[in-house]
Motif scaffolding. Structure first.
Motif, PDB file in Angstrom:
ATOM      1  N   VAL A 133       0.249  -0.745   0.172  1.00  0.00           N
ATOM      2  CA  VAL A 133       0.354  -0.018  -0.326  1.00  0.00           C
ATOM      3  C   VAL A 133       1.344   1.138  -0.304  1.00  0.00           C
ATOM      4  O   VAL A 133       1.652   1.305   0.845  1.00  0.00           O
ATOM      5  N   GLU A 134       0.096   2.347  -0.524  1.00  0.00           N
ATOM      6  CA  GLU A 134       1.700   2.978  -1.264  1.00  0.00           C
ATOM      7  C   GLU A 134       0.846   4.217  -1.035  1.00  0.00           C
ATOM      8  O   GLU A 134      -0.261   4.585  -1.952  1.00  0.00           O
ATOM      9  N   GLN A 135       1.140   5.388   0.128  1.00  0.00           N
ATOM     10  CA  GLN A 135       0.394   6.902   0.088  1.00  0.00           C
ATOM     11  C   GLN A 135       1.380   7.580  -0.443  1.00  0.00           C
ATOM     12  O   GLN A 135       2.667   7.598   0.198  1.00  0.00           O
ATOM     13  N   ASP A 136       0.932   8.738  -0.557  1.00  0.00           N
ATOM     14  CA  ASP A 136       1.989  10.171  -1.039  1.00  0.00           C
ATOM     15  C   ASP A 136       1.656  10.705   1.077  1.00  0.00           C
ATOM     16  O   ASP A 136       1.266  10.818   1.181  1.00  0.00           O
ATOM     17  N   ASN A 166      -4.342  10.437  -2.283  1.00  0.00           N
ATOM     18  CA  ASN A 166      -4.784   9.534  -3.043  1.00  0.00           C
ATOM     19  C   ASN A 166      -3.682   8.162  -2.350  1.00  0.00           C
ATOM     20  O   ASN A 166      -2.874   7.703  -1.938  1.00  0.00           O
ATOM     21  N   CYS A 167      -3.718   6.949  -3.253  1.00  0.00           N
ATOM     22  CA  CYS A 167      -3.447   5.476  -2.416  1.00  0.00           C
ATOM     23  C   CYS A 167      -3.540   4.439  -3.561  1.00  0.00           C
ATOM     24  O   CYS A 167      -4.510   4.661  -4.355  1.00  0.00           O
ATOM     25  N   THR A 168      -2.607   3.895  -4.075  1.00  0.00           N
ATOM     26  CA  THR A 168      -2.167   2.946  -4.382  1.00  0.00           C
ATOM     27  C   THR A 168      -2.028   1.248  -4.039  1.00  0.00           C
ATOM     28  O   THR A 168      -1.205   1.401  -2.692  1.00  0.00           O
ATOM     29  N   TYR A 169      -2.875   0.217  -4.142  1.00  0.00           N
ATOM     30  CA  TYR A 169      -2.697  -1.300  -4.013  1.00  0.00           C
ATOM     31  C   TYR A 169      -2.187  -1.912  -4.929  1.00  0.00           C
ATOM     32  O   TYR A 169      -2.243  -1.738  -5.824  1.00  0.00           O
ATOM     33  N   SER A 170      -0.985  -3.380  -4.644  1.00  0.00           N
ATOM     34  CA  SER A 170      -0.522  -3.891  -5.581  1.00  0.00           C
ATOM     35  C   SER A 170      -1.287  -5.174  -5.258  1.00  0.00           C
ATOM     36  O   SER A 170      -0.724  -5.535  -7.013  1.00  0.00           O
ATOM     37  N   ASN A 171      -1.348  -5.976  -4.713  1.00  0.00           N
ATOM     38  CA  ASN A 171      -2.549  -6.997  -4.356  1.00  0.00           C
ATOM     39  C   ASN A 171      -3.780  -6.736  -5.472  1.00  0.00           C
ATOM     40  O   ASN A 171      -4.219  -6.052  -4.396  1.00  0.00           O
TER      41      ASN A 171
END
Lengths: 116, 110
Positions: B4-7, B22-27
């Motif tokens: 999980v990646e966030q600024d 914003n947030c992105t997730y890899s799974n």
């Protein structure tokens, strides 16, 4: 929401001593509790998953002999940091999952451990 | 790559402003999505769950884009009390532990 308590809220100890942290669900039964650790400016990292009546499942890199977890009842899980060292100083937080059909977790207030 | 990646921010905004995280997730198998709020030296508290259709709770709106594996949180009419770290949280498997982003720090100023 559901209430989870932790005790103690903070502890300072000498290197080499063991510290026990309790996590209790106050108004519900928690079949699963989780133990997290958070270093400054870092995200919460899962240490282990604790299921009532069975052995805890530890995450990779977490020493099970150093971080002893006991989940003896549906409302209590304990984490014992054995032979604590300064690098174990951290914010330890437990959470409990409410029921079995939801992913919602409620967190305890955390225990701040400082090892001198 | 982190799950999980966030600024991390910080985002400094005046009272009344609108701010988006914003947030992105890899799974791609992830099933449950949440925003938690964490105040300094306190435990995380659930702010809201995030549903595929998007959902709103007062001044807070959450969106999920499964195709892009992207989650957002919009805060309207910011209050001083909104100052905190906002954690994007993803659960890959039902009943399993949560994966936390590092959090995005928000400071709302008078």
């Amino acid at each position: 929401g559901a209430v989870v308590s932790q005790h103690p809220s903070w502890v300072i100890c000498k290197s080499g001593t063991s510290v026990k942290i309790e996590c209790r669900s106050l108004d519900f039964q928690a079949t699963t509790m989780f133990w997290y650790r958070q270093f400054p400016k870092q995200s919460l990292m899962l240490m282990a998953t604790s299921n009532e009546g069975s052995k805890a499942t530890y995450e990779q890199g977490v020493e099970k002999d150093k971080f002893l977890i006991n989940h003896a009842s549906l409302t209590l899980s304990t984490l014992t940091v054995t032979s604590a060292h300064p690098e174990d100083s951290s914010f330890y937080i437990c959470s409990a999952r409410v029921g079995t059909s939801t992913d919602t977790q409620y967190f305890g207030p955390g225990t701040r451990l400082t090892v001198l | 790559r982190k799950e999980v990646e966030q600024d991390p921010g910080p985002f400094n905004v005046p009272e009344g402003a609108t701010v988006a995280f914003n947030c992105t997730y890899s799974n791609s198998a992830s099933q449950s999505f949440f925003w938690y709020r964490q105040d300094c030296r306190k435990e995380p508290k659930l702010l809201m769950s995030v549903y595929s259709s998007g959902n709103e709770d007062g001044r807070f709106t959450a969106q999920l884009n499964r195709a892009s594996q992207y989650i957002s949180l919009l805060i309207r009419d910011s209050k001083l009390s909104d100052s905190a770290t906002y954690l994007c949280v993803v659960n890959a498997y039902s009943g399993y532990a949560l994966n936390f982003g590092k959090g995005t720090s928000l400071l709302v100023t008078p």
